[in-house]
Design an enzyme around this catalytic site. Structure first.
Site, mmCIF file in Angstrom:
data_model
loop_
_atom_site.group_PDB
_atom_site.id
_atom_site.type_symbol
_atom_site.label_atom_id
_atom_site.label_comp_id
_atom_site.label_asym_id
_atom_site.label_seq_id
_atom_site.Cartn_x
_atom_site.Cartn_y
_atom_site.Cartn_z
ATOM 1 N N HIS A 166 0.836 -1.210 0.000
ATOM 2 C CA HIS A 166 0.000 0.000 0.000
ATOM 3 C C HIS A 166 0.862 1.249 0.000
ATOM 4 O O HIS A 166 2.010 1.239 0.491
ATOM 5 C CB HIS A 166 -0.956 0.003 1.198
ATOM 6 C CG HIS A 166 -0.276 -0.020 2.534
ATOM 7 N ND1 HIS A 166 0.038 1.127 3.240
ATOM 8 C CD2 HIS A 166 0.170 -1.047 3.299
ATOM 9 C CE1 HIS A 166 0.621 0.800 4.384
ATOM 10 N NE2 HIS A 166 0.718 -0.514 4.445
ATOM 11 N N ASP A 177 -0.509 4.414 1.111
ATOM 12 C CA ASP A 177 -0.945 5.385 2.121
ATOM 13 C C ASP A 177 -0.168 5.152 3.414
ATOM 14 O O ASP A 177 0.418 4.083 3.627
ATOM 15 C CB ASP A 177 -2.453 5.292 2.365
ATOM 16 C CG ASP A 177 -2.874 3.947 2.948
ATOM 17 O OD1 ASP A 177 -2.455 2.911 2.396
ATOM 18 O OD2 ASP A 177 -3.607 3.922 3.948
ATOM 19 N N ASP A 208 6.737 1.415 6.146
ATOM 20 C CA ASP A 208 5.344 0.958 6.048
ATOM 21 C C ASP A 208 4.562 1.896 5.130
ATOM 22 O O ASP A 208 3.953 2.850 5.584
ATOM 23 C CB ASP A 208 4.726 0.920 7.441
ATOM 24 C CG ASP A 208 3.333 0.330 7.473
ATOM 25 O OD1 ASP A 208 2.983 -0.428 6.553
ATOM 26 O OD2 ASP A 208 2.590 0.638 8.421
ATOM 27 N N GLU A 238 -5.084 1.542 3.042
ATOM 28 C CA GLU A 238 -4.930 0.378 3.905
ATOM 29 C C GLU A 238 -4.999 0.729 5.379
ATOM 30 O O GLU A 238 -5.544 -0.035 6.185
ATOM 31 C CB GLU A 238 -3.583 -0.297 3.592
ATOM 32 C CG GLU A 238 -3.396 -1.654 4.273
ATOM 33 C CD GLU A 238 -2.762 -1.562 5.648
ATOM 34 O OE1 GLU A 238 -2.771 -2.579 6.363
ATOM 35 O OE2 GLU A 238 -2.260 -0.487 6.032
ATOM 36 N N GLU A 239 -4.480 1.875 5.753
ATOM 37 C CA GLU A 239 -4.325 2.195 7.166
ATOM 38 C C GLU A 239 -5.633 2.562 7.858
ATOM 39 O O GLU A 239 -5.770 2.379 9.066
ATOM 40 C CB GLU A 239 -3.323 3.341 7.334
ATOM 41 C CG GLU A 239 -1.910 3.022 6.832
ATOM 42 C CD GLU A 239 -1.165 2.043 7.731
ATOM 43 O OE1 GLU A 239 -1.778 1.500 8.676
ATOM 44 O OE2 GLU A 239 0.019 1.812 7.468
ATOM 45 N N HIS A 268 4.710 3.323 12.303
ATOM 46 C CA HIS A 268 3.647 4.062 12.991
ATOM 47 C C HIS A 268 4.191 4.917 14.139
ATOM 48 O O HIS A 268 3.397 5.544 14.842
ATOM 49 C CB HIS A 268 2.549 3.134 13.519
ATOM 50 C CG HIS A 268 1.740 2.483 12.453
ATOM 51 N ND1 HIS A 268 0.466 2.007 12.672
ATOM 52 C CD2 HIS A 268 1.992 2.226 11.155
ATOM 53 C CE1 HIS A 268 -0.009 1.474 11.556
ATOM 54 N NE2 HIS A 268 0.909 1.599 10.618
#
Length: 456
Positions: free
Chosen positions: A97, A99, A130, A161-162, A425
């Site tokens: 992904h 995003d 990520d 996705e997030e 994150h």
């Protein structure tokens, strides 16, 4: 780049090394785009990231590129197909992904999160690990093969996705779009730098709410405390029964097994979890058994007044929300029911509890030993120069379960460019340039290994 399907290990490694400066530049360009797909953030960066990736795909020789726009979702999914040398070539679906999560904790970063910084052999910035490094490693593997890999490659690059991913459900309703012989879900990484790792299992998840009600309203603790049943104390007593004195889950019916694959050392885990020096780890058994092949129950919400605004009152009602992490092979609803039955059977201080089931999501256990798995294991071992190991994920990835339901016959392989220290994150997220190179090499090798395995 050569398009021969008989490329040697040395040739592939050499071409990755030659490509690496361009791959690093591509990653920096992607990290500089704050492609956050959630409410309150502008959508223009998402589309800028989308457009840049499409340009990069074309530069890598990909000609068949489409967008999948799902109703109610902002960011388009990039779908692309790179035909193999023949119709009989196996098909590999590759997912990741573009995003990223927000970086609102700017003060905790050493450098601005969307100004990619290269230092000490790493690229720092939000989304570097990520999962933009995984996008770049896929692009690099295609470039190694001059855009003509020995397998048919289907790319699925998601832009949401997030937050509220439609892919939690979409593949199950549209399985034909995801048909493949093997799938590489590049949204994970290795247990530590220099140690190639395939993720072979993911724990499931279940939510449970539990409530105690004892009084029509809160009452003065001086006048009523000691005889009026305190709902908060009753609930705390019930929650304490979920674990034994060692901190192991004590609910009957929850599956736990020994973990035999790669894992963190206790010292590594303490560092990664930022456990205080004077605090012991919870539970017994290996780290892998505690966080991957065994259950976990966490209190993620508890109704109580703020301690700074405490009131002298006996609580008439109290409620908690539990997150239950479930062995990869156990049905999540079965595990949820075990927790509910355990709590309903309790009568803390004679108080009956109201227990409610929340959402569930099953875990995932990969099939190992198939041609794609063996091809990937050999590719990782060659690329890293170390024997590939197996690990699991403590958190669920709903997409993986959705793909497994939609296309159960396809082998699912989870590996990528990041590692356990990437701090995804979190502040100062980073990807090591050497790990990016090795992940690119592994994907290029996997294309070759899998093509050869399916021809034999």
């Amino acid at each position: 780049m050569s398009t021969s399907t008989s490329r040697s290990d040395a040739q592939i490694a050499s071409e990755v090394a030659a490509l690496l400066p361009d791959l690093v530049a591509d990653l920096k360009a992607l990290v500089a785009i704050p492609s956050i797909a959630t409410d309150g953030y502008p959508t223009e960066p998402l589309f800028a990231a989308h457009d840049l990736i499409v340009d990069m795909l074309r530069d890598a020789g990909v000609e068949r590129i489409d967008d999948l726009v799902i109703e109610g979702k902002t960011a388009p999914v990039i779908l692309a197909t790179v035909p193999g040398p023949s119709e009989s070539a196996p098909t590999v679906l590759m997912y990741t992904h573009y995003d990223v999560v927000p970086a609102d904790d700017v003060e905790l970063w050493d450098t601005p999160p969307f100004e990619p910084a290269e230092r000490d052999g790493a690229i720092y910035g939000r989304g570097s690990a990520d999962s933009k490094a995984n996008i770049v490693s896929i692009l690099g593997a295609l470039r190694v093969w001059g855009g003509k890999p020995p397998v048919t490659v289907k790319l699925v690059l998601e832009g949401q996705e997030e937050f509220g991913s439609p892919f939690d459900f979409y593949p199950v309703k549209n399985p034909e779009l995801f048909a493949a012989d093997a799938m590489v879900i590049a949204d994970v990484g290795s247990v530590r730098p220099g140690v190639p790792t395939l993720t072979v299992a993911l724990r499931g998840s279940a939510q449970v709410s539990v409530e105690a009600r004892t009084l029509e309203a809160d009452k003065h603790s001086g006048l009523y405390g000691g005889a009026a049943p305190d709902a908060r104390l009753a609930l705390i007593r019930a929650l304490a029964s979920l674990h034994d004195d060692n901190g192991d889950v004590a609910v009957p019916g929850l599956r736990r097994e020994e973990w035999t694959g790669s894992s963190y050392t206790e010292a590594e885990f303490r560092e990664l979890a930022e456990i205080l020096d004077n605090v012991e780890l919870q539970g017994t058994g290996s780290i892998g058994e505690r966080i991957w092949s065994g259950p976990a129950i966490t209190v993620i919400g508890f109704d109580a007044p703020n301690a700074d605004a405490a009131v002298n009152a006996v609580a008439g009602a109290a409620r908690a929300v539990l997150n239950v992490r479930v062995h990869p092979g156990q049905d999540a609803e079965e595990a949820q029911r075990a927790v509910i039955d355990h709590l309903k059977a309790l009568r803390p201080f004679g108080v009956e509890l109201t227990v409610t089931a929340g959402e569930t999501g099953n875990g995932f256990a990969a099939t190992t030993g198939g041609p794609a798995f063996d091809a990937a294991e050999a590719a990782l071992t060659t690329a890293w120069g170390a024997q590939a190991g197996e690990m699991a994920g403590g958190g669920s990835i709903p997409l993986v379960m959705a793909l497994d339901t939609a296309v159960p016959e396809a082998e699912k392989l989870l590996f990528g460019a990041t590692d356990g220290y990437a701090n995804i994150h979190g502040p100062n997220e980073r990807v090591l340039i050497d790990e990016l190179a090795k992940a690119t090499e592994a994907k290029a090798l996997f294309f070759r290994n899998y093509a050869e395995a399916m021809r034999s």
